[in-house]
Design a protein around this motif. Structure first.
Motif, PDB file in Angstrom:
ATOM      1  N   MET A 121     -48.714  27.349  42.963  1.00 46.84           N
ATOM      2  CA  MET A 121     -47.973  26.617  41.873  1.00 46.84           C
ATOM      3  C   MET A 121     -47.256  27.368  40.738  1.00 46.84           C
ATOM      4  SD  MET A 121     -49.372  23.410  39.798  1.00 46.84           S
ATOM      5  CE  MET A 121     -50.786  23.162  40.777  1.00 46.84           C
ATOM      6  N   GLY A 122     -47.883  28.294  40.348  1.00 51.58           N
ATOM      7  CA  GLY A 122     -47.400  29.217  39.291  1.00 51.58           C
ATOM      8  C   GLY A 122     -46.049  29.923  39.809  1.00 51.58           C
ATOM      9  N   ALA A 123     -46.302  30.412  40.995  1.00 52.24           N
ATOM     10  CA  ALA A 123     -45.230  31.283  41.620  1.00 52.24           C
ATOM     11  C   ALA A 123     -43.785  30.074  41.886  1.00 52.24           C
ATOM     12  CB  ALA A 123     -45.419  31.900  42.849  1.00 52.24           C
ATOM     13  N   TRP A 124     -44.131  28.860  42.324  1.00 56.23           N
ATOM     14  CA  TRP A 124     -43.041  27.955  42.514  1.00 56.23           C
ATOM     15  C   TRP A 124     -42.307  27.631  41.170  1.00 56.23           C
ATOM     16  CZ3 TRP A 124     -40.467  26.512  46.562  1.00 56.23           C
ATOM     17  CH2 TRP A 124     -41.357  26.374  47.866  1.00 56.23           C
ATOM     18  N   LEU A 125     -43.060  27.596  40.089  1.00 54.48           N
ATOM     19  CA  LEU A 125     -42.507  27.256  38.758  1.00 54.48           C
ATOM     20  C   LEU A 125     -41.661  28.400  38.274  1.00 54.48           C
ATOM     21  CD1 LEU A 125     -45.287  24.986  37.199  1.00 54.48           C
ATOM     22  CD2 LEU A 125     -42.867  24.208  37.937  1.00 54.48           C
ATOM     23  N   SER A 144     -50.743  34.265  44.557  1.00 52.26           N
ATOM     24  CA  SER A 144     -49.750  34.821  45.302  1.00 52.26           C
ATOM     25  C   SER A 144     -48.231  34.177  45.394  1.00 52.26           C
ATOM     26  CB  SER A 144     -50.186  34.803  46.888  1.00 52.26           C
ATOM     27  OG  SER A 144     -48.925  35.246  47.767  1.00 52.26           O
ATOM     28  N   ASN A 145     -47.318  35.117  45.475  1.00 56.95           N
ATOM     29  CA  ASN A 145     -45.762  34.720  45.546  1.00 56.95           C
ATOM     30  C   ASN A 145     -45.570  34.385  46.933  1.00 56.95           C
ATOM     31  OD1 ASN A 145     -46.146  37.656  46.042  1.00 56.95           O
ATOM     32  ND2 ASN A 145     -44.342  37.337  46.876  1.00 56.95           N
ATOM     33  N   GLY A 146     -46.609  34.600  47.803  1.00 61.43           N
ATOM     34  CA  GLY A 146     -46.505  34.015  49.300  1.00 61.43           C
ATOM     35  C   GLY A 146     -44.909  34.464  50.005  1.00 61.43           C
ATOM     36  N   PHE A 147     -44.087  33.476  50.342  1.00 62.07           N
ATOM     37  CA  PHE A 147     -42.657  34.050  50.891  1.00 62.07           C
ATOM     38  C   PHE A 147     -41.652  34.235  49.774  1.00 62.07           C
ATOM     39  CE2 PHE A 147     -43.578  29.759  52.220  1.00 62.07           C
ATOM     40  CZ  PHE A 147     -42.741  28.958  51.432  1.00 62.07           C
ATOM     41  N   PHE A 162     -36.858  20.539  45.669  1.00 68.48           N
ATOM     42  CA  PHE A 162     -37.121  21.527  45.127  1.00 68.48           C
ATOM     43  C   PHE A 162     -37.935  22.574  46.357  1.00 68.48           C
ATOM     44  CE2 PHE A 162     -40.338  24.448  42.444  1.00 68.48           C
ATOM     45  CZ  PHE A 162     -39.294  25.283  42.206  1.00 68.48           C
ATOM     46  N   THR A 163     -36.888  23.418  47.010  1.00 66.34           N
ATOM     47  CA  THR A 163     -37.298  23.902  48.412  1.00 66.34           C
ATOM     48  C   THR A 163     -37.136  25.411  48.263  1.00 66.34           C
ATOM     49  OG1 THR A 163     -35.229  23.464  49.563  1.00 66.34           O
ATOM     50  CG2 THR A 163     -36.968  21.665  49.426  1.00 66.34           C
ATOM     51  N   ARG A 212     -41.679  23.395  50.746  1.00 67.43           N
ATOM     52  CA  ARG A 212     -41.886  22.820  49.363  1.00 67.43           C
ATOM     53  C   ARG A 212     -43.482  22.956  48.981  1.00 67.43           C
ATOM     54  NH1 ARG A 212     -40.230  16.567  50.973  1.00 67.43           N
ATOM     55  NH2 ARG A 212     -42.225  15.604  50.354  1.00 67.43           N
ATOM     56  N   LEU A 213     -43.737  22.757  47.654  1.00 69.51           N
ATOM     57  CA  LEU A 213     -45.106  22.829  47.217  1.00 69.51           C
ATOM     58  C   LEU A 213     -45.974  21.662  47.844  1.00 69.51           C
ATOM     59  CD1 LEU A 213     -47.395  23.894  45.474  1.00 69.51           C
ATOM     60  CD2 LEU A 213     -46.334  22.364  43.566  1.00 69.51           C
ATOM     61  N   THR A 214     -45.148  20.355  47.940  1.00 69.36           N
ATOM     62  CA  THR A 214     -45.720  19.201  48.532  1.00 69.36           C
ATOM     63  C   THR A 214     -45.727  19.040  49.826  1.00 69.36           C
ATOM     64  OG1 THR A 214     -43.788  18.093  47.908  1.00 69.36           O
ATOM     65  CG2 THR A 214     -45.363  17.946  46.387  1.00 69.36           C
ATOM     66  N   ASP A 215     -45.205  19.898  50.899  1.00 70.77           N
ATOM     67  CA  ASP A 215     -45.222  20.118  52.165  1.00 70.77           C
ATOM     68  C   ASP A 215     -44.447  18.902  52.566  1.00 70.77           C
ATOM     69  OD1 ASP A 215     -45.766  21.291  54.494  1.00 70.77           O
ATOM     70  OD2 ASP A 215     -47.318  19.721  54.858  1.00 70.77           O
ATOM     71  N   VAL A 216     -44.783  17.896  53.263  1.00 68.61           N
ATOM     72  CA  VAL A 216     -43.788  16.707  53.626  1.00 68.61           C
ATOM     73  C   VAL A 216     -44.393  15.591  52.996  1.00 68.61           C
ATOM     74  CG1 VAL A 216     -43.134  18.056  55.604  1.00 68.61           C
ATOM     75  CG2 VAL A 216     -44.936  16.929  55.830  1.00 68.61           C
ATOM     76  N   ALA A 217     -45.196  15.440  52.066  1.00 68.92           N
ATOM     77  CA  ALA A 217     -45.879  14.196  51.605  1.00 68.92           C
ATOM     78  C   ALA A 217     -45.702  14.209  50.061  1.00 68.92           C
ATOM     79  CB  ALA A 217     -47.251  14.265  51.964  1.00 68.92           C
ATOM     80  N   GLY A 218     -46.265  13.479  49.359  1.00 63.43           N
ATOM     81  CA  GLY A 218     -46.452  13.470  47.906  1.00 63.43           C
ATOM     82  C   GLY A 218     -45.445  12.494  47.336  1.00 63.43           C
ATOM     83  N   LYS A 219     -46.032  11.716  46.408  1.00 64.97           N
ATOM     84  CA  LYS A 219     -45.348  10.843  45.535  1.00 64.97           C
ATOM     85  C   LYS A 219     -45.906  10.822  44.103  1.00 64.97           C
ATOM     86  CE  LYS A 219     -48.364   6.652  45.854  1.00 64.97           C
ATOM     87  NZ  LYS A 219     -49.451   7.576  46.421  1.00 64.97           N
ATOM     88  N   VAL A 220     -44.691  10.923  43.290  1.00 63.27           N
ATOM     89  CA  VAL A 220     -45.135  10.826  41.739  1.00 63.27           C
ATOM     90  C   VAL A 220     -45.725   9.558  41.537  1.00 63.27           C
ATOM     91  CG1 VAL A 220     -43.436  10.703  39.451  1.00 63.27           C
ATOM     92  CG2 VAL A 220     -42.774  12.114  41.455  1.00 63.27           C
ATOM     93  N   VAL A 221     -46.905   9.873  40.511  1.00 58.76           N
ATOM     94  CA  VAL A 221     -47.666   8.717  40.251  1.00 58.76           C
ATOM     95  C   VAL A 221     -47.299   8.222  38.776  1.00 58.76           C
ATOM     96  CG1 VAL A 221     -49.976   8.169  39.771  1.00 58.76           C
ATOM     97  CG2 VAL A 221     -49.755   9.747  41.627  1.00 58.76           C
ATOM     98  N   GLN A 222     -46.261   7.251  39.013  1.00 64.94           N
ATOM     99  CA  GLN A 222     -45.670   6.905  37.589  1.00 64.94           C
ATOM    100  C   GLN A 222     -46.713   6.181  36.590  1.00 64.94           C
ATOM    101  OE1 GLN A 222     -42.561   7.150  36.951  1.00 64.94           O
ATOM    102  NE2 GLN A 222     -41.919   7.763  38.894  1.00 64.94           N
ATOM    103  N   GLY A 223     -47.809   5.926  37.172  1.00 60.92           N
ATOM    104  CA  GLY A 223     -48.902   5.485  36.125  1.00 60.92           C
ATOM    105  C   GLY A 223     -49.526   6.440  35.337  1.00 60.92           C
ATOM    106  N   LEU A 224     -49.251   7.619  35.621  1.00 57.99           N
ATOM    107  CA  LEU A 224     -49.929   8.721  34.777  1.00 57.99           C
ATOM    108  C   LEU A 224     -48.878   9.363  33.861  1.00 57.99           C
ATOM    109  CD1 LEU A 224     -51.372  10.920  37.644  1.00 57.99           C
ATOM    110  CD2 LEU A 224     -52.616   9.232  36.300  1.00 57.99           C
TER     111      LEU A 224
END
Length: 481
Positions: A175-179, A213-216, A457-458, A467-479
């Motif tokens: 996650m840190g490498a992505w950011l 890791s920075n991965g790729f 963000f890819t 991408r960090l969320t692969d092919v899934a994930g949604k923003v949780v607006q309640g948070l």
């Protein structure tokens, strides 16, 4: 022979062509490294043009990762029914044949274990907090307590890797490498991504460099690990007999040699290495000042507790995380080991909470006092939760808990999150009944708070956009506040 001579000539022409093609770009890249303001029109160039994609709620993240999985049922998710049914078998209708680890799969019974610790309600949300977290209870109105995190992974390595990289396998950017890749650092003298390690008193699970890791991605985005001792960053100081002027001359010559290699091969990792050398040179001045706590006010030391003056402790790392974040580091990752309580949980958990409770709450208070909490997202939690039933023998004052991925608790603070309690588990603390939050949802929400659309963000690698969320994930607006 003629064929070999022809192929050799073609290779030479190709090399010459690539060299000339890369000359302008390579020189510009090198010039921007050695003279940082040469092409910069802002205080710091972003790693990617056009990011963030919209106004961020948070500018930086401090992630307090509790490695080994804290027991939510003994800390945040109070279940009176477990007290009443202590020792009785978990109903099959609740477990529903869930996958178990090899440590409890062969148990004939699954005796329910009520928590040994007392709970009370705190704050405007009347959140239940264990007696083990007296300092955390005082900052509860700043916390967004998510009781319904869930994951597919049931063992430590894949679960930990999943939380850090968005995949249960290795070779993915953390996650840190992505950011770092997307947003860069706010301070040209410090890396965008720093890692701090500490060990608790409980049963530990290892951490390893693939987690930061920075991965790729280019290696410049890998997390920089800080350690306790005289040299917080290994190999940063000049060797004996080498001063700052000599180091500068050496780096200039090394950059020239690397530039020649880049002209010949066109490998972008060569320029990434030059960037790392230059960053290390600038860090020689910045890091000693950051790691020096002697100028911290006495009330700050008192806030974090005396352990903050002991390098390598969780308290010291929390204070260092505040200083790094305050100085523009985009992502600070702490790993605190010792939460793997398969047996003797009351004793182990007490020790772990003594390590982390005061300093975690102090970090929230410190950031808030400095006006930094609103723009700093703080995250606290492990890779999965703990079962409501006992692993092995059960007594009134001693029990252990196995891994439980179906529901567990983490908390966040600052950075645009909404304080309060989110989600609900059943009365056994075994299944989610309201507002589930998957690991991919968690990542999507964090990126959103940082001003990034997780679907856009890819990074293209081997013909596929990752991408960090692969092919899934949604923003949780309640948070989100």
């Amino acid at each position: 022979m003629e064929k070999e001579i022809l192929e050799h000539g073609l290779n030479m022409n190709r090399r010459r062509f690539l060299s000339r093609l890369s000359l302008g770009l390579g020189s510009a890249a090198l010039g921007s490294l050695l003279i940082p303001d040469l092409f910069s029109k802002g205080k710091e160039e972003l790693a990617m043009a056009g990011l963030p994609q919209f106004a961020p709620r948070a500018k930086r993240i401090i992630y307090l990762f509790q490695n080994g999985a804290p027991s939510q049922l003994d800390l945040f998710d109070y279940k009176p029914l477990l007290q009443k049914m202590h020792g009785q078998d978990l109903p099959a209708s609740i477990r529903m044949g869930q996958r178990l680890t090899g440590m409890t799969a062969n148990q004939a019974k699954f005796p329910l274990a009520g928590s040994y610790f007392k709970f009370n309600q705190y704050g405007q949300a009347k959140a239940w907090i264990s007696e083990l977290l007296p300092h955390t209870s005082k900052v509860v109105d700043d916390l967004c307590i998510i009781r319904t995190m869930h994951t597919e992974a049931i063992n430590h390595d894949p679960a930990l890797t999943f939380f850090q990289t968005g995949a249960q396998v290795g070779n993915r950017p953390s996650m840190g490498a992505w950011l770092s890749y997307g947003l860069g650092s706010e301070n040209k003298n410090l890396p965008a991504f720093c890692v701090l390690l500490s060990k608790g008193k409980g049963n530990g699970q290892g951490v390893y460099s693939k987690l930061w890791s920075n991965g790729f991605l280019d290696s410049i985005h890998q997390g920089v690990q800080f350690s306790s001792g005289d040299n917080p960053v290994l190999y940063l100081n000049n060797p004996d007999g080498i001063d700052k002027v000599d180091r500068r001359k050496m780096l200039d010559k090394l950059a020239e040699l690397n530039q020649e290699s880049f002209k010949e091969f066109g490998d972008p990792e060569i320029n990434a290495k030059v960037q790392q050398y230059e960053m290390a040179f600038r860090m020689q001045t910045a890091v000693p000042d950051i790691t020096d706590f002697s100028k911290e006010p006495e009330d700050t030391i008192k806030l974090y507790g005396p352990d903050c003056l002991v390098p390598g402790t969780y308290a010291a790392n929390c204070l260092l995380a505040r200083k790094l974040s305050e100085n523009g580091v985009r992502f600070v990752q702490l790993y605190h080991q010792g939460w793997d309580s398969h047996g003797n949980l009351p004793s182990q958990l007490s020790g772990q909470c003594m390590d982390v409770d005061r300093a975690s709450a102090a970090l929230i208070t410190d950031l808030k006092q400095r006006g930094l909490l609103d723009e700093t997202l703080v995250i606290w939690g492990g890779e999965f939760g703990r079962t409501n039933y006992c692993q092995g023998l059960l007594t009134k004052d001693n029990y252990g808990r196995d891994h439980h991925p179906r529901c567990f608790t983490i908390w966040m603070a600052g950075g645009g999150v909404k304080p309060g309690v989110y989600g609900e588990t059943d009365e056994f603390g075994y299944n989610i009944v309201k507002d589930p939050v998957h690991v991919h949802d968690f990542h999507a929400t964090i990126l959103h708070l940082m001003g990034l659309n997780h679907e856009q963000f890819t990074y293209k690698h081997l013909g596929r956009r990752y991408r960090l969320t692969d092919v899934a994930g949604k923003v949780v607006q309640g948070l989100i506040a």
